[in-house]
Design an enzyme around this catalytic site. Sequence first.
Site, PDB file in Angstrom:
ATOM      1  N   GLU A   1      10.339  18.880 -24.132  1.00  0.00           N
ATOM      2  CA  GLU A   1       9.657  19.771 -23.382  1.00  0.00           C
ATOM      3  C   GLU A   1      10.840  20.752 -21.860  1.00  0.00           C
ATOM      4  O   GLU A   1       9.516  21.622 -21.241  1.00  0.00           O
ATOM      5  CB  GLU A   1      10.095  18.620 -21.510  1.00  0.00           C
TER       6      GLU A   1
ATOM      7  N   GLU B   1      -3.204  17.536 -10.366  1.00  0.00           N
ATOM      8  CA  GLU B   1      -3.859  17.942 -11.688  1.00  0.00           C
ATOM      9  C   GLU B   1      -5.367  19.046 -11.794  1.00  0.00           C
ATOM     10  O   GLU B   1      -6.269  18.256 -12.953  1.00  0.00           O
ATOM     11  CB  GLU B   1      -3.478  17.347 -13.074  1.00  0.00           C
TER      12      GLU B   1
ATOM     13  N   HIS C   1       8.009  11.472 -28.633  1.00  0.00           N
ATOM     14  CA  HIS C   1       6.864  12.467 -27.738  1.00  0.00           C
ATOM     15  C   HIS C   1       7.893  13.612 -28.058  1.00  0.00           C
ATOM     16  O   HIS C   1       6.852  14.683 -28.097  1.00  0.00           O
ATOM     17  CB  HIS C   1       6.937  11.631 -26.265  1.00  0.00           C
TER      18      HIS C   1
ATOM     19  N   ARG D   1       0.889  -1.567   0.272  1.00  0.00           N
ATOM     20  CA  ARG D   1       0.329   0.156   0.112  1.00  0.00           C
ATOM     21  C   ARG D   1       0.419   1.348  -0.114  1.00  0.00           C
ATOM     22  O   ARG D   1       0.041   2.584   0.040  1.00  0.00           O
ATOM     23  CB  ARG D   1      -1.004   0.204   1.361  1.00  0.00           C
TER      24      ARG D   1
ATOM     25  N   LYS E   1       8.234  23.320 -12.663  1.00  0.00           N
ATOM     26  CA  LYS E   1       7.308  22.605 -11.993  1.00  0.00           C
ATOM     27  C   LYS E   1       7.268  22.392 -10.805  1.00  0.00           C
ATOM     28  O   LYS E   1       5.832  21.876 -10.262  1.00  0.00           O
ATOM     29  CB  LYS E   1       7.992  20.499 -12.939  1.00  0.00           C
TER      30      LYS E   1
ATOM     31  N   HIS F   1       0.693  19.093 -25.677  1.00  0.00           N
ATOM     32  CA  HIS F   1       0.267  18.264 -25.844  1.00  0.00           C
ATOM     33  C   HIS F   1      -1.006  17.965 -26.796  1.00  0.00           C
ATOM     34  O   HIS F   1      -0.895  16.656 -26.886  1.00  0.00           O
ATOM     35  CB  HIS F   1       0.488  17.659 -24.594  1.00  0.00           C
TER      36      HIS F   1
HETATM   37  P1  NAD Z   1      13.591   6.210 -20.995  1.00  0.00           P
HETATM   38  O1  NAD Z   1      12.996   5.586 -19.709  1.00  0.00           O
HETATM   39  O2  NAD Z   1      12.832   5.085 -22.009  1.00  0.00           O
HETATM   40  O3  NAD Z   1      14.712   6.127 -21.850  1.00  0.00           O
HETATM   41  C1  NAD Z   1      14.928   6.468 -22.752  1.00  0.00           C
HETATM   42  C2  NAD Z   1      16.097   5.768 -23.286  1.00  0.00           C
HETATM   43  O4  NAD Z   1      17.483   5.964 -22.664  1.00  0.00           O
HETATM   44  C3  NAD Z   1      15.812   4.544 -22.693  1.00  0.00           C
HETATM   45  O5  NAD Z   1      16.699   3.409 -23.686  1.00  0.00           O
HETATM   46  C4  NAD Z   1      17.136   5.014 -22.165  1.00  0.00           C
HETATM   47  O6  NAD Z   1      17.606   2.994 -21.470  1.00  0.00           O
HETATM   48  C5  NAD Z   1      18.372   5.140 -22.031  1.00  0.00           C
HETATM   49  N1  NAD Z   1      18.575   5.954 -21.550  1.00  0.00           N
HETATM   50  C6  NAD Z   1      18.174   6.202 -19.939  1.00  0.00           C
HETATM   51  N2  NAD Z   1      19.628   6.879 -19.398  1.00  0.00           N
HETATM   52  C7  NAD Z   1      20.730   7.015 -20.419  1.00  0.00           C
HETATM   53  C8  NAD Z   1      22.017   7.906 -20.363  1.00  0.00           C
HETATM   54  N3  NAD Z   1      22.169   8.470 -19.072  1.00  0.00           N
HETATM   55  N4  NAD Z   1      23.005   7.426 -21.403  1.00  0.00           N
HETATM   56  C9  NAD Z   1      22.398   6.495 -22.412  1.00  0.00           C
HETATM   57  N5  NAD Z   1      20.614   6.184 -22.514  1.00  0.00           N
HETATM   58  C10 NAD Z   1      20.782   6.193 -21.146  1.00  0.00           C
HETATM   59  O7  NAD Z   1      12.742   7.629 -22.421  1.00  0.00           O
HETATM   60  P2  NAD Z   1      12.623   8.181 -21.188  1.00  0.00           P
HETATM   61  O8  NAD Z   1      12.737   9.785 -22.885  1.00  0.00           O
HETATM   62  O9  NAD Z   1      13.613   8.851 -20.736  1.00  0.00           O
HETATM   63  O10 NAD Z   1      10.926   8.854 -20.052  1.00  0.00           O
HETATM   64  C11 NAD Z   1       9.557   8.360 -21.114  1.00  0.00           C
HETATM   65  C12 NAD Z   1       8.531   7.841 -20.312  1.00  0.00           C
HETATM   66  O11 NAD Z   1       8.753   9.034 -18.984  1.00  0.00           O
HETATM   67  C13 NAD Z   1       7.073   7.817 -21.137  1.00  0.00           C
HETATM   68  O12 NAD Z   1       7.149   6.685 -20.345  1.00  0.00           O
HETATM   69  C14 NAD Z   1       6.386   8.723 -20.560  1.00  0.00           C
HETATM   70  O13 NAD Z   1       4.639   8.508 -20.414  1.00  0.00           O
HETATM   71  C15 NAD Z   1       7.136   9.027 -19.152  1.00  0.00           C
HETATM   72  N6  NAD Z   1       6.817  10.387 -18.515  1.00  0.00           N
HETATM   73  C16 NAD Z   1       6.456  10.884 -16.850  1.00  0.00           C
HETATM   74  C17 NAD Z   1       6.000  11.687 -16.974  1.00  0.00           C
HETATM   75  C18 NAD Z   1       5.716  11.824 -15.634  1.00  0.00           C
HETATM   76  O14 NAD Z   1       5.320  12.777 -14.966  1.00  0.00           O
HETATM   77  N7  NAD Z   1       5.951  10.105 -14.798  1.00  0.00           N
HETATM   78  C19 NAD Z   1       5.605  12.605 -17.372  1.00  0.00           C
HETATM   79  C20 NAD Z   1       6.416  12.707 -18.987  1.00  0.00           C
HETATM   80  C21 NAD Z   1       7.404  11.585 -19.019  1.00  0.00           C
HETATM   81  N1  GLY Z   2       4.427  15.777 -17.489  1.00  0.00           N
HETATM   82  C1  GLY Z   2       3.429  16.329 -16.922  1.00  0.00           C
HETATM   83  C2  GLY Z   2       2.374  16.149 -15.689  1.00  0.00           C
HETATM   84  O1  GLY Z   2       3.479  15.778 -14.437  1.00  0.00           O
HETATM   85  O2  GLY Z   2       1.952  16.837 -15.323  1.00  0.00           O
END
Ligand code: NAD
Ligand code: GLY
Length: 362
Positions: free
Chosen positions: A185, A237, A264, A121, A227, A248
Amino acid sequence: LNPETVTVLLGDRSYDIFFGREIYSLFQEWICRFYPGGTVHVVTDRNVASIYGGDIQRWLAGIPHDVLALPPGEEHKNFDTVREIYGFLARGDAGRDSLVVAFGGGVVGDLAGFAAATYLRGISCIQVPTTLLSQVDSSVGGKTGVDLPEGKNLLGAFHQPTAVWIDPQFVETLPPREFRQGMAEVIKMALLGDEDLWSHLQDHAREIKQAGSAALTHTIASCCRLKASVVAADEKEAGHRRVLNLGHTVGHALERLSDYQILHGDAVAIGLNSAARLAVRLGWFSRETLMRLEELCREWQLPTRLPPEFTPDAILSAIKSDKKCLDGKLHFILPLRIGAVIERSDLDMEELKRVLQEQQGS
Ligand code: NAD
Ligand code: GLY
């Protein structure tokens, strides 16, 4: 060592975001202070583990811990992987006083955050983001998410981390296309709420591109500060946090229509330009600032035009079926000037259609 800190103010769930290169000794002190008895469970992915396995050991030196390296990529952001994390926590005897450390990009952060939100939980989680996108956006704010075959992020929970540790040096090894996704972003953040960051992006592009530079750290810290203030004002939100959806509406539609072949950040960049063009059309945003936005996107190799294969009608119907449109109204965030936006839900879809036609044609 005195790292720069931003605090996310959420009452008794407030937490700090620490910035700086090589901040691992402070990280260790912090864990020993706040989690003296609990077990520590690190979740990462195999790409990060292969590049930063040694760093993970350095960051956790002297702290008993175990490590789970997940298969990387959005295609693994599913419930099978969450199940793997639950098993890892159970085998490691995780209890209510345990700590999950999400060491990786946004996928690792969302998965480990969701597992921490739901295991027993809810147990504590801290974020050590390693991509630009996760450093400027996903590690802050407590949204966690898991995809279903029916759609992205359909599972999730709000679960604030107890701290975020950002070492900008990690982004040095990012492939350029991943760095670019984060920059979309960053540009969004500047446009919606930080005029100084906008000037910084315009004036210091060359320095920001240098890995480990103070200019890059300043960029990341500015995004986190903005943020943090948005999340503090509207954690779940209910309203104001929706400003983060600037760009977006069209962006998500393009991702979905392209079956996620458009990345994205690239989709958000196109969406930012759609929003700005719509605002110009409505007389709320200057054409000159729209041109500056286009220049900034070009500087970072981000697209601004609509790909010809997606018709404005197809984009409009994808927008109408988006979850942001469920009450039958289109919620659109529009820029008014650099650093100020407005949310409108009374926009004429025909105006948007004209903007999309223009954005495709010109
Ligand atoms: P990701 O975590 O898939 O990383 C992108 C790629 O880079 C992966 O292949 C990873 O293994 C690699 N990688 C990570 N760190 C590295 C480094 N230092 N050097 C080399 N390679 C590296 O993608 P992302 O763009 O970090 O995140 C995208 C995700 O985040 C999506 O699933 C999206 O929905 C989510 N997201 C969440 C929020 C939130 O508020 N929670 C906001 C925006 C996006
Ligand atoms: N990435 C949008 C949010 O965190 O609300």
